[in-house]
Design an enzyme around this catalytic site. Structure first.
Site, PDB file in Angstrom:
ATOM      1  N   ASP A  45       4.688   0.715  12.072  1.00  0.00           N
ATOM      2  CA  ASP A  45       3.470   0.082  11.539  1.00  0.00           C
ATOM      3  C   ASP A  45       3.324  -1.376  11.984  1.00  0.00           C
ATOM      4  OD1 ASP A  45       2.881   2.464  10.339  1.00  0.00           O
ATOM      5  OD2 ASP A  45       3.624   1.893   8.358  1.00  0.00           O
ATOM      6  N   ARG A  89      -4.631  11.024   4.658  1.00  0.00           N
ATOM      7  CA  ARG A  89      -3.433  11.867   4.800  1.00  0.00           C
ATOM      8  C   ARG A  89      -2.433  11.658   3.672  1.00  0.00           C
ATOM      9  NH1 ARG A  89      -2.498  14.632   9.306  1.00  0.00           N
ATOM     10  NH2 ARG A  89      -0.379  14.922   8.597  1.00  0.00           N
ATOM     11  N   ILE A 117       8.307   6.925  16.869  1.00  0.00           N
ATOM     12  CA  ILE A 117       7.887   7.707  15.697  1.00  0.00           C
ATOM     13  C   ILE A 117       6.595   8.471  16.007  1.00  0.00           C
ATOM     14  CG2 ILE A 117       7.336   7.595  13.207  1.00  0.00           C
ATOM     15  CD1 ILE A 117      10.153   6.580  13.811  1.00  0.00           C
ATOM     16  N   LYS A 140       0.848  -1.220   0.000  1.00  0.00           N
ATOM     17  CA  LYS A 140       0.000   0.000   0.000  1.00  0.00           C
ATOM     18  C   LYS A 140       0.872   1.254   0.000  1.00  0.00           C
ATOM     19  CE  LYS A 140      -1.590   1.548   4.136  1.00  0.00           C
ATOM     20  NZ  LYS A 140      -1.285   2.943   4.476  1.00  0.00           N
ATOM     21  N   ASN A 141       1.878   1.270   0.894  1.00  0.00           N
ATOM     22  CA  ASN A 141       2.647   2.507   1.063  1.00  0.00           C
ATOM     23  C   ASN A 141       3.647   2.748  -0.061  1.00  0.00           C
ATOM     24  OD1 ASN A 141       1.163   3.060   3.280  1.00  0.00           O
ATOM     25  ND2 ASN A 141       2.727   2.512   4.788  1.00  0.00           N
ATOM     26  N   ARG A 193      -8.620  -0.332   4.784  1.00  0.00           N
ATOM     27  CA  ARG A 193      -7.766   0.684   4.167  1.00  0.00           C
ATOM     28  C   ARG A 193      -6.414   0.088   3.789  1.00  0.00           C
ATOM     29  NH1 ARG A 193      -6.399   4.945   7.941  1.00  0.00           N
ATOM     30  NH2 ARG A 193      -5.033   5.290   6.177  1.00  0.00           N
ATOM     31  N   CYS A 228      -5.104  13.321  13.326  1.00  0.00           N
ATOM     32  CA  CYS A 228      -4.947  11.927  12.913  1.00  0.00           C
ATOM     33  C   CYS A 228      -4.966  11.055  14.157  1.00  0.00           C
ATOM     34  CB  CYS A 228      -3.619  11.790  12.170  1.00  0.00           C
ATOM     35  SG  CYS A 228      -3.253  10.102  11.717  1.00  0.00           S
ATOM     36  N   ARG A 286       0.780  14.726  13.201  1.00  0.00           N
ATOM     37  CA  ARG A 286       1.501  14.415  11.956  1.00  0.00           C
ATOM     38  C   ARG A 286       1.688  15.692  11.138  1.00  0.00           C
ATOM     39  NH1 ARG A 286      -0.939   9.085   9.257  1.00  0.00           N
ATOM     40  NH2 ARG A 286       1.062   9.096   8.173  1.00  0.00           N
ATOM     41  N   PRO A 287       2.637  16.542  11.578  1.00  0.00           N
ATOM     42  CA  PRO A 287       2.841  17.809  10.867  1.00  0.00           C
ATOM     43  C   PRO A 287       3.404  17.584   9.461  1.00  0.00           C
ATOM     44  CG  PRO A 287       4.588  17.474  12.479  1.00  0.00           C
ATOM     45  CD  PRO A 287       3.624  16.318  12.645  1.00  0.00           C
ATOM     46  N   ILE A 288       3.335  18.640   8.633  1.00  0.00           N
ATOM     47  CA  ILE A 288       3.918  18.540   7.284  1.00  0.00           C
ATOM     48  C   ILE A 288       4.972  19.634   7.067  1.00  0.00           C
ATOM     49  CG2 ILE A 288       1.968  17.356   6.182  1.00  0.00           C
ATOM     50  CD1 ILE A 288       1.233  20.178   5.012  1.00  0.00           C
ATOM     51  N   ASP A 289       5.510  20.142   8.211  1.00  0.00           N
ATOM     52  CA  ASP A 289       6.487  21.235   8.121  1.00  0.00           C
ATOM     53  C   ASP A 289       7.701  20.873   7.264  1.00  0.00           C
ATOM     54  OD1 ASP A 289       6.862  19.395  10.288  1.00  0.00           O
ATOM     55  OD2 ASP A 289       8.518  20.625  10.994  1.00  0.00           O
ATOM     56  N   LEU A 290       8.155  19.617   7.330  1.00  0.00           N
ATOM     57  CA  LEU A 290       9.349  19.239   6.564  1.00  0.00           C
ATOM     58  C   LEU A 290       9.057  19.208   5.058  1.00  0.00           C
ATOM     59  CD1 LEU A 290      10.661  16.400   8.923  1.00  0.00           C
ATOM     60  CD2 LEU A 290      11.610  18.708   8.673  1.00  0.00           C
TER      61      LEU A 290
HETATM   62  N1  EPU Z   1       7.198  14.498  10.716  1.00  0.00           N
HETATM   63  C1  EPU Z   1       7.437  15.818  11.017  1.00  0.00           C
HETATM   64  N2  EPU Z   1       7.260  16.748  10.024  1.00  0.00           N
HETATM   65  C2  EPU Z   1       6.895  16.412   8.757  1.00  0.00           C
HETATM   66  C3  EPU Z   1       6.657  15.051   8.467  1.00  0.00           C
HETATM   67  C4  EPU Z   1       6.826  14.117   9.454  1.00  0.00           C
HETATM   68  O1  EPU Z   1       7.775  16.174  12.154  1.00  0.00           O
HETATM   69  O2  EPU Z   1       6.779  17.309   7.907  1.00  0.00           O
HETATM   70  C5  EPU Z   1       7.371  13.486  11.764  1.00  0.00           C
HETATM   71  C6  EPU Z   1       6.070  12.722  12.068  1.00  0.00           C
HETATM   72  O3  EPU Z   1       5.268  13.419  12.991  1.00  0.00           O
HETATM   73  C7  EPU Z   1       6.591  11.409  12.601  1.00  0.00           C
HETATM   74  C8  EPU Z   1       7.853  11.187  11.772  1.00  0.00           C
HETATM   75  O4  EPU Z   1       8.228  12.482  11.274  1.00  0.00           O
HETATM   76  O5  EPU Z   1       6.963  11.552  13.941  1.00  0.00           O
HETATM   77  C9  EPU Z   1       7.717  10.209  10.634  1.00  0.00           C
HETATM   78  O6  EPU Z   1       6.620  10.555   9.811  1.00  0.00           O
HETATM   79  P1  EPU Z   1       6.641  10.293   8.242  1.00  0.00           P
HETATM   80  O7  EPU Z   1       6.572  11.613   7.552  1.00  0.00           O
HETATM   81  O8  EPU Z   1       7.770   9.393   7.889  1.00  0.00           O
HETATM   82  O9  EPU Z   1       5.255   9.539   8.031  1.00  0.00           O
HETATM   83  P2  EPU Z   1       4.409   9.566   6.688  1.00  0.00           P
HETATM   84  O10 EPU Z   1       5.345   9.644   5.554  1.00  0.00           O
HETATM   85  O11 EPU Z   1       3.331  10.569   6.789  1.00  0.00           O
HETATM   86  C10 EPU Z   1       4.429   6.991   6.247  1.00  0.00           C
HETATM   87  C11 EPU Z   1       3.425   5.871   6.171  1.00  0.00           C
HETATM   88  C12 EPU Z   1       2.873   5.561   7.555  1.00  0.00           C
HETATM   89  C13 EPU Z   1       4.050   5.197   8.470  1.00  0.00           C
HETATM   90  C14 EPU Z   1       5.088   6.327   8.473  1.00  0.00           C
HETATM   91  C15 EPU Z   1       6.331   5.998   9.282  1.00  0.00           C
HETATM   92  C16 EPU Z   1       2.478   6.079   3.950  1.00  0.00           C
HETATM   93  C17 EPU Z   1       1.298   6.366   3.111  1.00  0.00           C
HETATM   94  N3  EPU Z   1       2.337   6.233   5.266  1.00  0.00           N
HETATM   95  O12 EPU Z   1       3.729   8.121   6.739  1.00  0.00           O
HETATM   96  O13 EPU Z   1       2.024   4.422   7.402  1.00  0.00           O
HETATM   97  O14 EPU Z   1       3.597   4.958   9.779  1.00  0.00           O
HETATM   98  O15 EPU Z   1       5.501   6.612   7.119  1.00  0.00           O
HETATM   99  O16 EPU Z   1       6.965   4.881   8.771  1.00  0.00           O
HETATM  100  O17 EPU Z   1       3.513   5.675   3.454  1.00  0.00           O
HETATM  101  C18 EPU Z   1       0.283   2.927   7.961  1.00  0.00           C
HETATM  102  O18 EPU Z   1       0.503   2.337   6.887  1.00  0.00           O
HETATM  103  O19 EPU Z   1      -0.448   2.446   8.866  1.00  0.00           O
HETATM  104  C19 EPU Z   1       0.925   4.235   8.194  1.00  0.00           C
HETATM  105  C20 EPU Z   1       0.492   5.103   9.121  1.00  0.00           C
END
Ligand code: EPU
Length: 418
Positions: free
Chosen positions: A306, A91, A328, A22-23, A398, A115, A120-124
């Site tokens: 996960d 998301r 995480i 999925k991911n 999902r 969430c 789950r911020p998107i600042d990065l």
């Molecule tokens: N984070 C920030 N700022 C950002 C983005 C992330 O501080 O801009 C932090 C998050 O809050 C978290 C960490 O960085 O503490 C890791 O988050 P990441 O961005 O890697 O998560 P994601 O890319 O949004 C994907 C998977 C998730 C999985 C995470 C971690 C997909 C679609 N989703 O999410 O999958 O838990 O990586 O490996 O690929 C799931 O499948 O159940 C699921 C939640």
């Protein structure tokens, strides 16, 4: 609303086919918008998240079909606006941001809200895009990127919890069309990021270093249509490994890739599991008696967040005391109170679950709070005495393709009640 009704006690044996990831599939589908030409993506799992991703692509203007695990896309023209009613449902829709900016030179995107697994911020994502030449501002819940002039740069993408998976995906996708060389330091190196980079390179991108913490991306003028097969789902494979261990079973995970599961296999061997693998898949056999373990979730190649909920379920019935720490998403522990309803003995100390293995769990009606939490409750139901009803099962749909059918084929007593 559907629920899953599980009668515990059956020992799972046999062979289960692991689906496409999925991911991996979600960002690869978003990446098809980088080209107006036709792309064919194979081994796509039939999940509600995938169907929703396709709906967004269609709303953005792409022509998309999905049949027998094959998605065919053609995005001659796309629009640059993704509204709240689409973003709030999933998301992962954030991974359209990079392709839209690269393709349209602008974007309007609703900021994703809360969430159930935590903040789950998107600042990065936004920092990386701004450094690449696509600055944004937030107004009325929307992120506006009015004009992008993408120029390659060295970008540090590490955050408080390490690297970001979809953030790396977004910057990598945008950088394929930037002028010059982009270097991403502290990039995510999950197998799903590597799969996306392989897909982009087939499209004509010039990415090196994928699978490591440093990515180098030389921008190109255009990307073209290609065919690609998605990698197997390592989290689905890990979940079925736990289903074998928790039921004292013996299961072959056909198509699973052991290289993607090194840490999970290591932890399960520490529990006493016998695990062997070859090019066809992974064989998992439970020991007569499981041993308790400690683990900490980390970015790849560490133990995946996960798989944390599923390991909590396993440790509820493993003799001894286990400590499971979540690094995480420190508040991703909603499953614990539901496991307690089934008789688990567990305390939460900060971001660490302390689990005291009990002799048996008892079936109970429980409520799924997110995708992996619902998998944990189904796993607990497989071993509990009596009947467990897992409600809000849309969460599990999902991310797990036909999970009830797959478990039934291994011998589980599980029914979907509509
Ligand atoms: N984070 C920030 N700022 C950002 C983005 C992330 O501080 O801009 C932090 C998050 O809050 C978290 C960490 O960085 O503490 C890791 O988050 P990441 O961005 O890697 O998560 P994601 O890319 O949004 C994907 C998977 C998730 C999985 C995470 C971690 C997909 C679609 N989703 O999410 O999958 O838990 O990586 O490996 O690929 C799931 O499948 O159940 C699921 C939640």
């Amino acid at each position: 609303m559907d629920k899953l009704v599980v009668k515990g006690g059956a020992r799972l044996t046999g062979r289960v086919q692991i689906s496409g990831s999925k991911n991996s599939a979600l960002p690869i589908l978003a990446a098809t918008l980088l080209t107006p030409e036709t792309c064919v993506i194979r081994n796509v799992p039939d999940l509600s998240d995938i169907r929703f991703m396709i709906e967004i692509m269609q709303r953005l203007g792409a022509k998309v079909t999905f049949e027998n695990g094959v998605v065919t896309t053609s995005a001659e023209k796309i629009i640059s606006e993704v509204p709240y009613d689409l973003v709030r449902k999933m998301r992962a829709s954030i991974c359209f941001l990079g392709p839209i900016i690269a393709r349209c030179g602008q974007a309007t995107f609703s900021e994703p809200g809360g969430c159930s697994i935590g903040d789950r911020p998107i600042d990065l994502h936004l920092k990386g895009l701004a450094e690449l030449g696509a600055p944004s501002h937030n107004e009325g819940g929307n992120i506006y990127i009015p004009k992008a002039n993408l120029v390659g740069k060295e970008i540090f993408l590490g955050g408080k919890s390490g690297s970001t998976v979809l953030g790396t995906d977004n910057i990598m996708m945008a950088a394929t069309r930037a002028k010059g060389l982009t270097i991403i330091e502290s990039a995510a190196c999950e197998p799903e990021v590597r799969d996306l980079a392989d897909f982009l390179n087939k499209m004509g991108a010039k990415i090196v270093g994928h699978g490591t913490r440093r990515l180098e991306i030389e921008g190109v003028d255009a990307l073209h249509g290609v065919e690609h097969t998605v990698i197997p789902d390592r989290i689905e494979a890990g979940t079925f490994m736990v289903s074998a261990l928790i039921t004292q079973g013996d299961v072959f995970l056909a198509g699973a890739e052991a290289n993607h599961l090194v840490n999970v296999i290591d932890r399960m061997k520490s529990c006493g599991a016998q695990i062997t693998s070859d090019a066809k898949g992974i064989q998992v056999s439970a020991p007569r008696k499981l041993s308790s373990i400690d683990l900490v979730t980390e970015t790849y190649p560490g133990f995946p967040t996960d798989m944390q909920a599923q390991l909590c379920a396993l440790m509820t019935v493993t003799p001894g005391i286990s400590a499971i720490t979540e690094k995480i998403y420190p508040s991703r522990f909603m499953h614990l109170s539901e496991l307690r309803r089934m008789g688990a003995r567990v305390e939460l100390e900060g971001a660490t679950a302390i689990l005291h293995g009990v002799e048996y769990l008892s079936g109970a009606p429980v409520m799924a709070s997110d995708l992996r939490a619902s998998a944990a409750l189904v796993l607990a139901g497989l071993v509990a005495r009596g009947t467990t009803e897992v409600n809000r099962v849309y969460h599990i749909d999902r991310g797990y393709e036909h999970i009830d059918q797959k478990l039934r084929a291994l011998g589980a007593d599980i029914e979907r009640v509509r």
